[in-house]
Enzyme design. Sequence first.
Site, PDB file in Angstrom:
ATOM      1  N   GLU A 187       0.739  -1.189  -0.168  1.00 46.34           N
ATOM      2  CA  GLU A 187       0.099  -0.036   0.016  1.00 46.34           C
ATOM      3  C   GLU A 187       0.841   1.060   0.008  1.00 46.34           C
ATOM      4  OE1 GLU A 187      -2.459   2.973  -0.166  1.00 46.34           O
ATOM      5  OE2 GLU A 187      -3.312   0.846  -0.508  1.00 46.34           O
TER       6      GLU A 187
ATOM      7  N   ILE B 165     -22.177  10.624  -4.786  1.00 47.90           N
ATOM      8  CA  ILE B 165     -21.201  11.382  -4.263  1.00 47.90           C
ATOM      9  C   ILE B 165     -21.723  12.891  -4.012  1.00 47.90           C
ATOM     10  CG2 ILE B 165     -18.754  12.343  -4.479  1.00 47.90           C
ATOM     11  CD1 ILE B 165     -18.007   9.907  -5.586  1.00 47.90           C
TER      12      ILE B 165
ATOM     13  N   HIS C 263     -43.073  -5.656  15.495  1.00 41.77           N
ATOM     14  CA  HIS C 263     -43.745  -4.391  15.674  1.00 41.77           C
ATOM     15  C   HIS C 263     -43.411  -3.564  16.703  1.00 41.77           C
ATOM     16  CE1 HIS C 263     -47.215  -1.703  14.834  1.00 41.77           C
ATOM     17  NE2 HIS C 263     -47.299  -2.021  16.055  1.00 41.77           N
TER      18      HIS C 263
END
Length: 469
Positions: A37, A188, A448
């Site tokens: 990276e 975006i 519910h």
Amino acid sequence: MGSDTQPFDLAVIGAGPGGYVASIRAAQLGMRVALIERDRLGGICLNWGCIPTKALLQSAHILSLMRRAEEFGIHADNLRADFGVAVKRSREKAQRLSKGIEYLMRKHKVAVFSGEARFTSAKELEVGGADGKTKGSIRAERILLATGSRPRLLPNLTVDGQVILTSTEAMLLNRAPASMIIIGGGAIGVEFADIYQAYGTAVTIVELLPTILPYEDEEITALLHRSLTKKGIKILTGTKVEQVIVEAGKAKVRVSNNDGNKELSGETVLVAVGRVANSEVGGLKELGVATKNGYVAVNEWMESSIAGIYAIGDLVGAPLLAHKASHEGIVAVEKMAKLDDVTPVDPRRIPSCTYCHPQVASIGLTEAKAKAEGYTIRVGRFPFSASGMAITLGEAEGMVKVIADATHGEILGVHIMGAHATELIAEAGLAIALEATPEEIAKSIHAHPTISEAVAEAALAALGRPIHV
């Protein structure tokens, strides 16, 4: 192989949600994994996209709720909002999660290399530092490309971080500008419109196509258009940007549509016209890896035209979504490991989410697409205005829409605009994965009061027997 070259079973280039997830799964399967990276673990999604924008959207949503506090019996006098603090919080959340990825890499014994990867052969990589010098070499039997994408720019337009912005700069401003023109009405653009409008920015969205969120169901996008307009966001669809000029620290945007030409003025311009794949990996072109329209071409198992080189995520094309990248990474490494139950990624089972308020989420075919593919369909709709929980939350805008095959009953698509839509879509995803019918959703007892009851009610509506509408 040189004496200083480290051997691995798999090398992954890019530590975004595709790359780091693939690395973990590969390590779980017993592979020796290297992860390369050049910036921060987590990639664009975690550091500059998914996570920080959702933090900003949460701040914007809380601010919007506080402005409605009297509806809930709460008096919030002298309400103040500090956009800079919201931005700081968003950065802190991103950094925290990035450190979490570091922990996961250590836990799974994934070797992390910081730097820029470059192919020297189909099985060898060099890792270079910021100074351009080689920091090390890696040899791997298989290499997985997960390099992601970057914002697409308009020609002849320079991003300066002050007046002209991309999504990256837009989440780093220390104050909300007085006005903003957003070029692009996809997820975006819509999300940033929602953020900045909440903080008092006069927002105008300019979209070339006929609708905002052009790949969503038309009925749903029409509801969202109306909701955003009611908030005060101006929306120009079917409108082309002809020119952007920056003068005296302000922007002038010349646009044209069927009504003619006009000039918009704004303190800032956000360019949100899509993304471009980061396909310029050093040495990749020289290897002869096939591409198509700027994306790496892959087969159903994410393998490229060169045996042993794989690609996933934004690098291989739409939809450009983090969860799609993660799933593709898992499929790729499980196929490498020769697991028996691996199945290719089905595009119709990939959910799409837009996190504005109200939220939009979908999976499967739109109504128009289902008809175009020749299906005879049944459509069930349930408005949130009839949901007890949505009413109590004060979020009664929107609806759930279920599209089913009238012949066989299979659910073809589910489309939601409203409260918690991005959470509700998971039930629809499971239903489509299991080839469920509206009958089966209706027979599943939903608690519910919950928002999720709206999914069951929409399924009942597709059967022609809704209860609460």
